[in-house]
Motif scaffolding. Structure first.
Motif, PDB file in Angstrom:
ATOM      1  N   UNK A  16      38.056  39.292  36.046  1.00  0.00           N
ATOM      2  CA  UNK A  16      39.360  39.471  35.403  1.00  0.00           C
ATOM      3  C   UNK A  16      39.716  40.942  35.293  1.00  0.00           C
ATOM      4  N   UNK A  17      38.733  41.791  34.996  1.00  0.00           N
ATOM      5  CA  UNK A  17      38.994  43.227  34.891  1.00  0.00           C
ATOM      6  C   UNK A  17      39.416  43.802  36.242  1.00  0.00           C
ATOM      7  N   UNK A  18      38.836  43.300  37.316  1.00  0.00           N
ATOM      8  CA  UNK A  18      39.210  43.755  38.654  1.00  0.00           C
ATOM      9  C   UNK A  18      40.611  43.280  39.021  1.00  0.00           C
ATOM     10  N   UNK A  19      40.896  42.020  38.712  1.00  0.00           N
ATOM     11  CA  UNK A  19      42.179  41.426  39.105  1.00  0.00           C
ATOM     12  C   UNK A  19      43.349  41.885  38.224  1.00  0.00           C
ATOM     13  N   UNK A  20      43.115  42.045  36.911  1.00  0.00           N
ATOM     14  CA  UNK A  20      44.208  42.281  35.980  1.00  0.00           C
ATOM     15  C   UNK A  20      44.166  43.640  35.302  1.00  0.00           C
ATOM     16  N   UNK A  21      43.123  44.409  35.533  1.00  0.00           N
ATOM     17  CA  UNK A  21      43.036  45.749  34.947  1.00  0.00           C
ATOM     18  C   UNK A  21      43.125  45.710  33.429  1.00  0.00           C
ATOM     19  N   UNK A  23      45.195  44.405  31.553  1.00  0.00           N
ATOM     20  CA  UNK A  23      45.694  43.132  31.031  1.00  0.00           C
ATOM     21  C   UNK A  23      44.653  42.008  31.115  1.00  0.00           C
ATOM     22  N   UNK A  24      43.422  42.339  31.443  1.00  0.00           N
ATOM     23  CA  UNK A  24      42.379  41.319  31.598  1.00  0.00           C
ATOM     24  C   UNK A  24      42.140  40.546  30.307  1.00  0.00           C
ATOM     25  N   UNK A  25      42.147  41.220  29.185  1.00  0.00           N
ATOM     26  CA  UNK A  25      41.950  40.550  27.904  1.00  0.00           C
ATOM     27  C   UNK A  25      43.054  39.550  27.612  1.00  0.00           C
ATOM     28  N   UNK A  26      44.294  39.908  27.969  1.00  0.00           N
ATOM     29  CA  UNK A  26      45.416  38.992  27.784  1.00  0.00           C
ATOM     30  C   UNK A  26      45.272  37.757  28.665  1.00  0.00           C
ATOM     31  N   UNK A  27      44.786  37.960  29.870  1.00  0.00           N
ATOM     32  CA  UNK A  27      44.580  36.827  30.775  1.00  0.00           C
ATOM     33  C   UNK A  27      43.490  35.904  30.251  1.00  0.00           C
ATOM     34  N   UNK A  28      42.404  36.474  29.741  1.00  0.00           N
ATOM     35  CA  UNK A  28      41.339  35.651  29.163  1.00  0.00           C
ATOM     36  C   UNK A  28      41.866  34.858  27.968  1.00  0.00           C
ATOM     37  N   UNK A  29      42.689  35.501  27.136  1.00  0.00           N
ATOM     38  CA  UNK A  29      43.276  34.808  25.980  1.00  0.00           C
ATOM     39  C   UNK A  29      44.198  33.689  26.435  1.00  0.00           C
ATOM     40  N   UNK A  30      44.974  33.929  27.474  1.00  0.00           N
ATOM     41  CA  UNK A  30      45.874  32.894  27.998  1.00  0.00           C
ATOM     42  C   UNK A  30      45.078  31.713  28.538  1.00  0.00           C
ATOM     43  N   UNK A  31      43.980  31.989  29.224  1.00  0.00           N
ATOM     44  CA  UNK A  31      43.139  30.901  29.739  1.00  0.00           C
ATOM     45  C   UNK A  31      42.500  30.123  28.599  1.00  0.00           C
ATOM     46  N   UNK A  52      36.338  38.775  24.284  1.00  0.00           N
ATOM     47  CA  UNK A  52      35.578  39.743  23.472  1.00  0.00           C
ATOM     48  C   UNK A  52      34.705  40.636  24.354  1.00  0.00           C
ATOM     49  N   UNK A  53      34.126  40.068  25.412  1.00  0.00           N
ATOM     50  CA  UNK A  53      33.280  40.838  26.318  1.00  0.00           C
ATOM     51  C   UNK A  53      34.090  41.902  27.052  1.00  0.00           C
ATOM     52  N   UNK A  54      35.306  41.574  27.437  1.00  0.00           N
ATOM     53  CA  UNK A  54      36.161  42.545  28.125  1.00  0.00           C
ATOM     54  C   UNK A  54      36.420  43.751  27.227  1.00  0.00           C
ATOM     55  N   UNK A  55      36.650  43.515  25.952  1.00  0.00           N
ATOM     56  CA  UNK A  55      36.856  44.621  25.012  1.00  0.00           C
ATOM     57  C   UNK A  55      35.619  45.508  24.986  1.00  0.00           C
ATOM     58  N   UNK A  56      34.444  44.904  24.905  1.00  0.00           N
ATOM     59  CA  UNK A  56      33.210  45.695  24.868  1.00  0.00           C
ATOM     60  C   UNK A  56      32.972  46.453  26.170  1.00  0.00           C
ATOM     61  N   UNK A  57      33.281  45.836  27.299  1.00  0.00           N
ATOM     62  CA  UNK A  57      33.064  46.497  28.589  1.00  0.00           C
ATOM     63  C   UNK A  57      34.041  47.637  28.826  1.00  0.00           C
ATOM     64  N   UNK A  58      35.173  47.614  28.150  1.00  0.00           N
ATOM     65  CA  UNK A  58      36.170  48.656  28.363  1.00  0.00           C
ATOM     66  C   UNK A  58      35.931  49.902  27.498  1.00  0.00           C
ATOM     67  N   UNK A  59      34.980  49.826  26.565  1.00  0.00           N
ATOM     68  CA  UNK A  59      34.658  50.980  25.724  1.00  0.00           C
ATOM     69  C   UNK A  59      33.854  51.978  26.554  1.00  0.00           C
ATOM     70  N   UNK A  60      34.198  53.248  26.434  1.00  0.00           N
ATOM     71  CA  UNK A  60      33.590  54.287  27.269  1.00  0.00           C
ATOM     72  C   UNK A  60      32.232  54.790  26.782  1.00  0.00           C
ATOM     73  N   UNK A  61      31.784  54.363  25.620  1.00  0.00           N
ATOM     74  CA  UNK A  61      30.497  54.862  25.112  1.00  0.00           C
ATOM     75  C   UNK A  61      29.531  53.709  24.891  1.00  0.00           C
ATOM     76  N   UNK A  62      28.278  54.044  24.691  1.00  0.00           N
ATOM     77  CA  UNK A  62      27.246  53.032  24.465  1.00  0.00           C
ATOM     78  C   UNK A  62      27.388  52.435  23.081  1.00  0.00           C
TER      79      UNK A  62
END
Length: 67
Positions: A16-21, A23-31, A52-62
């Motif tokens: 989803x992150x590759x396909x929607x950049x 907006x990936x979180x919005x797509x996951x919510x819609x699904x 929730x995983x998309x939010x965590x993966x988009x954070x730039x720090x550990x």
């Protein structure tokens, strides 16, 4: 930290992150919403977890403990 039941959760989030950049979180919510509307609560929970995983993966720090 989220619980990942399988590698599929990560794969779905990455796809989803590759396909929607950004907006990936919005797509996951819609699904998730679509699955809930159809009465499929297993897929609803899966896509909410992906959201929730998309939010965590988009954070730039550990997050959490770094070994």
């Amino acid at each position: 930290m989220p619980y990942l039941a399988s590698r599929k959760s990560y794969d779905d989030a990455a796809e989803l992150m590759t396909m929607f950049g950004d907006d990936a979180g919005y797509e996951a919510a819609a699904r998730a919403d679509r699955s809930r509307d159809l009465g499929n609560y297993i897929h609803f929970c899966h896509w909410r977890q992906i959201e929730r995983l998309i939010v965590l993966l988009s954070v730039e720090r550990s997050l959490g403990t770094v070994h």
